[in-house]
Design a protein around this motif. Structure first.
Motif, PDB file in Angstrom:
ATOM      1  N   LEU A 246       0.979   4.141  -3.020  1.00 14.78           N
ATOM      2  CA  LEU A 246       0.698   5.545  -2.704  1.00 14.78           C
ATOM      3  C   LEU A 246       1.888   6.438  -3.035  1.00 14.78           C
ATOM      4  O   LEU A 246       1.738   7.491  -3.664  1.00 14.78           O
ATOM      5  CB  LEU A 246       0.338   5.680  -1.216  1.00 14.78           C
ATOM      6  N   GLN A 247       3.072   6.024  -2.622  1.00 16.60           N
ATOM      7  CA  GLN A 247       4.255   6.851  -2.864  1.00 16.60           C
ATOM      8  C   GLN A 247       4.549   6.978  -4.357  1.00 16.60           C
ATOM      9  O   GLN A 247       4.940   8.056  -4.820  1.00 16.60           O
ATOM     10  CB  GLN A 247       5.452   6.249  -2.133  1.00 16.60           C
TER      11      GLN A 247
ATOM     12  N   MET B 217       0.784  10.085   1.420  1.00 16.02           N
ATOM     13  CA  MET B 217      -0.108  10.849   0.538  1.00 16.02           C
ATOM     14  C   MET B 217       0.277  12.316   0.447  1.00 16.02           C
ATOM     15  O   MET B 217      -0.156  13.012  -0.475  1.00 16.02           O
ATOM     16  CB  MET B 217      -1.549  10.716   1.027  1.00 16.02           C
TER      17      MET B 217
ATOM     18  N   VAL C  15       0.842  -1.211   0.000  1.00 20.72           N
ATOM     19  CA  VAL C  15       0.000   0.000   0.000  1.00 20.72           C
ATOM     20  C   VAL C  15       0.871   1.253   0.000  1.00 20.72           C
ATOM     21  O   VAL C  15       0.625   2.207  -0.757  1.00 20.72           O
ATOM     22  CB  VAL C  15      -0.938  -0.020   1.224  1.00 20.72           C
TER      23      VAL C  15
ATOM     24  N   VAL D  29       0.074   6.435   6.215  1.00 23.33           N
ATOM     25  CA  VAL D  29      -0.662   6.723   4.981  1.00 23.33           C
ATOM     26  C   VAL D  29      -0.678   8.224   4.706  1.00 23.33           C
ATOM     27  O   VAL D  29      -0.481   8.665   3.563  1.00 23.33           O
ATOM     28  CB  VAL D  29      -2.100   6.170   5.089  1.00 23.33           C
TER      29      VAL D  29
ATOM     30  N   ILE E 295       1.812   9.480  -5.843  1.00 24.77           N
ATOM     31  CA  ILE E 295       1.979  10.859  -5.373  1.00 24.77           C
ATOM     32  C   ILE E 295       3.292  11.459  -5.868  1.00 24.77           C
ATOM     33  O   ILE E 295       3.327  12.597  -6.366  1.00 24.77           O
ATOM     34  CB  ILE E 295       1.923  10.906  -3.828  1.00 24.77           C
TER      35      ILE E 295
END
Length: 327
Positions: free
Chosen positions: A99-100, A176, A95, A172, A103
């Motif tokens: 996300l990284q 983000m 996850v 998280v 973004i």
């Protein structure tokens, strides 16, 4: 005269052949020596993991154990609660990686292609996150997550702020907002790649009526497979091995790196607990056994990464070359 010249050339050819052989031998010895130095910790780890307690106490046995055993591995798996911890660590790292990558890809594209006031100053801030040690800003980050709020909205609707400590949401939020582990480096990788792409691609998309978002997802993203793979691998590995951020913001998480970090002080008790032995004054766990189980635990933690590297080695090296990370 011709005969002398032929003898000289024949002798010179033999000397050249001997010289090449010597160079190859010296090069081979150096390479083998360097490989041994690099691989020595892993070889020693593998030797200790499958070594019997009796062999470990025998000074005549150094590398190859006489009695191979899986007892150390079984003990380590019980102590780490391996299947559950492995699944949790894998999902959590996956996850964070996704996300990284998303973004940092968006941020890198913005810095590379979009012109806006203050972009250079903001990018200097990104570079600062690479240069400045995270330990220097860890206190304000900790206080921020202890009383987390977004523009006072949580306090307005719930009457209190939110405590994100010991929660995966803190990690998280970091991912983000581009403040995750090594996010500055990932943004830099994407920026350097997008700057190297020809502007004709964007101009053609603009003529076809595509906006910035559509150009990014339909034109730029398919071209950015190499840096994306590099960032994904870096992110997954660093998140897997991380103990600093994880212990601070997600200390109660069921992660392998956290459990391995806590073994130092709790290993003896954990072994006794697994063996279902009641601790008494005369009952002791051998330090040698502690060492063997600790080595087995280390191998279990890094084993998924070694397997990942075997399958992704080509993409990893290619991605680094194409994204311009050298030295």
């Amino acid at each position: 005269m011709m005969n002398k010249l032929k003898r000289f050339m024949r002798k010179f050819g033999q000397l050249s052949f001997i010289k090449r052989c010597l160079v190859n031998i010296i090069r081979g010895v150096l390479l083998i020596g360097l490989c041994f130095i690099i691989m020595y910790p892993l070889i020693q780890l593998l030797s200790l993991v499958f070594m019997d307690l009796g062999d470990a106490n025998n000074p005549r046995i150094i590398w190859i154990p006489k009695n191979l055993t899986l007892t150390n591995v079984k003990l380590a798996m019980e102590i780490l609660d391996y299947p559950t911890s492995l699944a949790t660590t894998f999902v959590f790292s996956l996850v964070m990686m996704v996300l990284q990558t998303i973004i940092c890809g968006l941020a890198g594209y913005g810095f590379a292609r979009l012109t806006f006031r203050g972009s250079h100053l903001l990018f200097a801030g990104v570079i600062a996150t690479i240069l400045v040690p995270p330990q220097t800003i860890i206190l304000p980050m900790y206080l921020n997550f202890k009383d987390f709020d977004i523009l006072g909205l949580f306090q307005l609707f719930t009457g209190s702020k939110v405590n994100l400590l010991n929660s995966p949401w803190s990690m998280v939020v970091l991912a983000m907002t581009g403040m995750g582990i090594k996010s500055g480096l990932y943004i830099y990788i994407f920026r350097q790649f997008f700057k190297g792409l020809p502007k004709a691609l964007e101009e053609a998309a603009l003529i076809d009526g595509a906006g910035v978002v559509k150009t990014f997802f339909h034109i730029m993203v398919p071209c950015a497979k190499s840096p994306a793979i590099t960032v994904m691998l870096f992110s997954f590995v660093w998140q897997w091995n991380d103990t600093f951020f994880s212990s601070l913001f997600y200390g109660k998480g069921n992660l392998l790196s956290l459990k391995l970090g806590k073994l130092g002080t709790h290993l003896k008790g954990a072994i006794l607990s697994v063996l279902k032995i009641v601790v008494g004054d005369d009952m002791k766990v051998s330090p040698v056994l502690e060492s063997l189980v600790a080595n087995a635990a280390i191998l279990l933690v890094v084993l998924p990464l070694l397997i990942l590297y075997l399958f992704a080695q080509k993409q990893f090296v290619t991605g680094i070359e194409k994204s311009g990370i050298k030295g």
